[in-house]
Design a protein around this motif. Structure first.
Motif, short mmCIF file in Angstrom:
data_model
loop_
_atom_site.label_atom_id
_atom_site.label_comp_id
_atom_site.label_asym_id
_atom_site.label_seq_id
_atom_site.Cartn_x
_atom_site.Cartn_y
_atom_site.Cartn_z
N ASP A 142 -44.72 -80.14 -9.61
CA ASP A 142 -43.42 -79.52 -9.89
C ASP A 142 -42.95 -79.93 -11.28
O ASP A 142 -43.65 -80.63 -12.01
N ARG A 143 -41.75 -79.51 -11.66
CA ARG A 143 -41.25 -79.77 -13.02
C ARG A 143 -41.04 -81.26 -13.28
O ARG A 143 -40.91 -81.69 -14.43
N ASN A 144 -41.01 -82.08 -12.22
CA ASN A 144 -40.86 -83.53 -12.36
C ASN A 144 -42.19 -84.26 -12.22
O ASN A 144 -42.23 -85.47 -12.02
N SER A 145 -43.30 -83.51 -12.30
CA SER A 145 -44.66 -84.03 -12.21
C SER A 145 -44.98 -84.62 -10.83
O SER A 145 -45.90 -85.42 -10.68
N LYS A 146 -44.25 -84.21 -9.82
CA LYS A 146 -44.54 -84.61 -8.44
C LYS A 146 -45.57 -83.64 -7.86
O LYS A 146 -45.47 -82.43 -8.02
N ILE A 147 -46.58 -84.20 -7.18
CA ILE A 147 -47.64 -83.36 -6.61
C ILE A 147 -47.09 -82.55 -5.45
O ILE A 147 -46.54 -83.09 -4.49
N ILE A 148 -47.25 -81.23 -5.54
CA ILE A 148 -46.82 -80.31 -4.49
C ILE A 148 -47.98 -80.02 -3.54
O ILE A 148 -47.82 -79.96 -2.33
#
Length: 208
Positions: free
Chosen positions: A49-55
């Motif tokens: 996502d835009r916060n570099s969290k793995i989706i």
């Protein structure tokens, strides 16, 4: 956009810093396109996502035949299939038993598939910028000239021997995707049946 369409259009991404600029990556891309009529590779894909969290993490097999025929088979975490027959693109979600059909131009316009399976006129659809060397890869950025594209940019990483290793993409929603290739086989014999698709009996078929 359904889940399968998202998987297709959110192929690839990683954050990179430009370093020394030279023509190695551009030469590798042009050579890859000129010398590779067909290809087969396994891939792993990570969507952030835009916060570099793995989706999501997924993996599968990519195959293409130039021009504009391709087959992307997602094997994990759920089975999905994307087939381009040169005229249309078929998106099949086995879990939902749903098929979405789009014309080729509408589906891949200025997309990663256009870079891999398209013809040799890359500059017609993309502005290409050298990014230099990082982590023993030569990097190139492709920005779509079509302002209505769903992508901000695509980045490609080539080995020193000119083999495509990584594709990266940032979409217009701020999501990013990293696609890593392995076991890339250039110019294998691929049966024509790979690039044809018939919707399964009882499936829900949607035409855009």
């Amino acid at each position: 956009m359904n889940r399968l369409s998202c998987n297709f259009f959110f192929f690839f991404l990683i954050y990179l810093l430009p370093v020394l600029v030279h023509a190695a990556a551009l030469d590798s891309l042009k050579t890859f396109i000129q010398e590779t009529r067909t290809a087969r590779a396994t891939f792993s894909q990570i969507l952030l996502d835009r916060n570099s969290k793995i989706i999501q993490k997924s993996s599968g097999i990519m195959q293409f035949e130039r021009p504009n025929k391709f087959r992307w088979t997602y094997e994990k975490p759920y089975e999905q299939l994307i087939v381009g027959d040169g005229i249309q693109v078929w998106f099949y979600d086995r879990d939902l038993n749903q098929v979405t059909i789009r014309t080729l131009d509408l589906a891949i316009g200025s997309s990663p598939a256009a870079l891999l399976a398209g013809n040799s006129t890359i500059e017609a659809n993309f502005s290409l910028t050298e990014m230099g060397q990082q982590d023993q890869l030569e990097w190139l950025e492709a920005s779509p000239k079509n302002k209505e594209s769903t992508f901000e940019f695509i980045q490609l990483g080539f080995s020193m021997k000119g083999s495509l290793k990584i594709m990266v993409l940032r979409d217009s929603f701020g999501q990013t995707t990293l696609l890593t290739f392995s076991n890339l086989d250039k110019n294998p014999n691929l049966p024509a049946s790979l690039f044809h698709f018939i919707p399964p009996d009882g499936s829900d078929v949607i035409s855009d």
